[in-house]
Write an enzyme that holds these catalytic residues in place. Structure first.
Site, PDB file in Angstrom:
ATOM      1  N   ARG A 211       0.847  -1.190   0.000  1.00 50.98           N
ATOM      2  CA  ARG A 211       0.000   0.000   0.000  1.00 50.98           C
ATOM      3  C   ARG A 211       0.884   1.243   0.000  1.00 50.98           C
ATOM      4  NH1 ARG A 211      -5.476  -0.985   1.318  1.00 50.98           N
ATOM      5  NH2 ARG A 211      -5.858  -3.169   1.836  1.00 50.98           N
ATOM      6  N   GLU A 213       0.677   4.123   1.006  1.00 56.60           N
ATOM      7  CA  GLU A 213       0.133   5.104   1.932  1.00 56.60           C
ATOM      8  C   GLU A 213       1.204   6.128   2.307  1.00 56.60           C
ATOM      9  OE1 GLU A 213      -3.222   3.016   4.567  1.00 56.60           O
ATOM     10  OE2 GLU A 213      -1.249   2.127   4.862  1.00 56.60           O
ATOM     11  N   ARG A 219       2.494   2.571  13.429  1.00 58.45           N
ATOM     12  CA  ARG A 219       1.657   1.400  13.166  1.00 58.45           C
ATOM     13  C   ARG A 219       1.317   1.211  11.690  1.00 58.45           C
ATOM     14  NH1 ARG A 219      -4.302   2.699  15.709  1.00 58.45           N
ATOM     15  NH2 ARG A 219      -4.808   4.568  14.519  1.00 58.45           N
ATOM     16  N   HIS A 220       2.035   1.902  10.795  1.00 62.28           N
ATOM     17  CA  HIS A 220       1.796   1.748   9.363  1.00 62.28           C
ATOM     18  C   HIS A 220       3.053   1.257   8.644  1.00 62.28           C
ATOM     19  CE1 HIS A 220      -1.718   4.395  10.124  1.00 62.28           C
ATOM     20  NE2 HIS A 220      -2.232   3.708   9.126  1.00 62.28           N
ATOM     21  N   GLU A 357      -7.014  -1.064  15.242  1.00 65.84           N
ATOM     22  CA  GLU A 357      -7.753  -1.999  14.392  1.00 65.84           C
ATOM     23  C   GLU A 357      -6.838  -3.140  13.953  1.00 65.84           C
ATOM     24  OE1 GLU A 357      -9.248  -2.124   9.780  1.00 65.84           O
ATOM     25  OE2 GLU A 357      -9.489  -0.219  10.851  1.00 65.84           O
ATOM     26  N   SER A 360     -10.386  -6.110   9.128  1.00 67.71           N
ATOM     27  CA  SER A 360     -11.512  -5.554   8.407  1.00 67.71           C
ATOM     28  C   SER A 360     -12.154  -6.684   7.622  1.00 67.71           C
ATOM     29  CB  SER A 360     -11.061  -4.436   7.462  1.00 67.71           C
ATOM     30  OG  SER A 360     -12.169  -3.889   6.781  1.00 67.71           O
ATOM     31  N   ARG A 408       0.383  -6.119  12.943  1.00 64.39           N
ATOM     32  CA  ARG A 408      -0.423  -5.484  13.984  1.00 64.39           C
ATOM     33  C   ARG A 408      -0.820  -6.496  15.063  1.00 64.39           C
ATOM     34  NH1 ARG A 408      -4.393  -0.636  12.091  1.00 64.39           N
ATOM     35  NH2 ARG A 408      -2.815   0.646  11.049  1.00 64.39           N
TER      36      ARG A 408
END
Length: 434
Positions: A211, A213, A219-220, A357, A360, A408
């Protein structure tokens, strides 16, 4: 190496060859000790200078820390030694000398910042607490695989080079593929749905996702490990049951198999397996509870996504793993099915740890017409996903699933401060090497 003995297996009376790294040299004058370290622990090698060959002593005591050495000799009992035994060497060979100027201290006596540790990850992994993280990661993934198999799921692997992004948007890494534009896959979502629509029915995958991002937070990551499940004839409740089982199985395996590693991390007394079923809050209940905490500057309203601050407030309020269900349809991706008769309410869910989180998921839209409408509502061109949508013409069963972030999960299990500590060689906006 033939006839090598691990340090943990050396017993008094044995003639052994041990090999590993020079952890420390302790020179007390007439007697000196080389502490040799391998993957199972450490062992003391004793040098009585006046009674041994000068060249043997010089070779052993002249080796720089972290040099790779092989020592052959007799194992003797020595209660004062760190492990109760020591080796009296007959031969010492320096297999690979180390530079005396080390970029970090593998003994852990001198701390290094995370960037230095990641730049020199091989040295960093020689520290017991760091090694423990990845031994636990291995046990976690093994337990997850075993639980999926117990739930009759088949392990699959899906493409990581794709013609279109799973969810569109800008979070895509473009690559050149034989003169054509392609992308690194954001998720196995569409492919695992196609597999669930075959006679395999229940499938899982543990693999990398990519990703692009812009986030640069603790946490990414831009390359992460996704633990995915998809099951035919499953609804969102069934998928939540599987997610709960898989997460609990990871904790159980670590508790049963990783006592030494938890001890190395100082977690042996506080580690606990989740007890009981995870609470399931609707999205509406979640925003009501968040607003009631008074922790946010502005009250949340229906349709708001949950910020990091909102997740933190709710996590502290709940105090354990929990699900958020029945999200607004507009927040969830096009492939998430709406509740029958309630087009504004989706079957999407998230599994939350109090810190963040983890999962998902949801029931997927299995009806071709409604799926195409979902594409159009989110501004995506269905024609670009024809390889996916055409399979819905040929009898696609109802199905549901989820994606669970592997790093995570490990980060929250071990209470790590930064997700990069849960990855051997992390990839983020700044880090492309090693």
């Amino acid at each position: 190496m033939q006839d090598r003995t691990y340090t943990a297996d050396a017993e008094p009376g044995d003639e052994v060859t041990v090999a590993g790294w020079v952890h420390e040299i302790r020179d007390l004058g007439g007697i000196a000790f080389l502490i040799l370290r391998d993957s199972t622990g450490r062992i003391q090698v004793k040098f009585e200078k006046d009674e041994m060959d000068d060249e043997l002593v010089e070779t052993g005591l002249g080796a720089a820390r972290e040099s790779v050495v092989s020592v052959s000799g007799a194992v003797e009992e020595e209660p004062r030694a760190p492990t109760g035994v020591e080796v009296v060497p007959e031969t010492v060979e320096v297999i690979a000398p180390a530079d005396p100027e080390l970029p970090l201290d593998p003994s852990g006596k001198v701390d290094a910042d995370l960037s230095t540790r990641l730049d020199n990850r091989t040295l960093d992994l020689r520290k017991p607490d760091v090694q423990a993280v990845f031994e636990i990661r291995s046990a976690m993934l093994r337990a997850v695989r075993e639980r999926f198999r117990e739930l009759d799921a088949t392990e699959i692997t899906t493409p990581k080079i794709v013609a279109t992004g799973t969810e569109g948007g800008t979070e895509l890494f473009p690559i050149t593929y034989f003169g054509r534009e392609a992308f690194m896959n954001q998720s196995p979502q569409l492919f695992k749905q196609l597999a669930a629509g075959s006679n395999l029915e229940r499938v899982f995958e543990i693999g990398p996702i990519f990703r692009a991002e812009e986030h640069n937070t603790p946490r990414h990551l831009n390359e992460a490990t996704s633990i995915d499940f998809e099951g035919a004839y499953c609804d969102d409740g069934d998928a939540m049951d599987v997610a709960e089982e898989v997460v609990t199985a990871a904790y159980e395996a670590i508790a049963e198999e990783c006592a030494d590693e938890l001890d190395a991390l100082g977690l042996d007394e506080e580690f606990a397996v989740p007890d009981g079923e995870f609470p399931r809050l609707t999205y509406e209940e979640a925003i009501e509870r968040i607003n009631a905490t008074g922790e946010l500057d502005e009250q949340l309203v229906w349709g708001d996504d949950l910020s990091t601050e909102a997740e933190k407030a709710l996590g502290e309020d709940v105090g354990s793993h929990y699900f958020i269900t029945n999200w607004p349809s507009e927040i969830k991706p096009f492939y998430i099915k709406d509740h029958d008769g309630e087009p504004d309410l989706s079957t999407g869910f998230d599994l939350m740890h109090p810190r963040m989180e983890l999962v998902s998921g949801g029931q997927r839209e299995h009806r071709e017409g409604q799926l195409i409408e979902g594409f159009e509502q989110q501004g995506l061109d269905p024609d670009q996903f024809e390889y996916y949508t055409k399979m819905f013409k040929y009898g696609m069963p109802p199905h549901a699933g989820f994606g669970l972030g592997g790093e995570r999960l490990l980060m929250t299990i071990l209470g790590l401060d930064n997700i990069r500590e849960a990855v051997l060689f992390p990839r983020d906006r700044q880090r492309l090497s090693p």
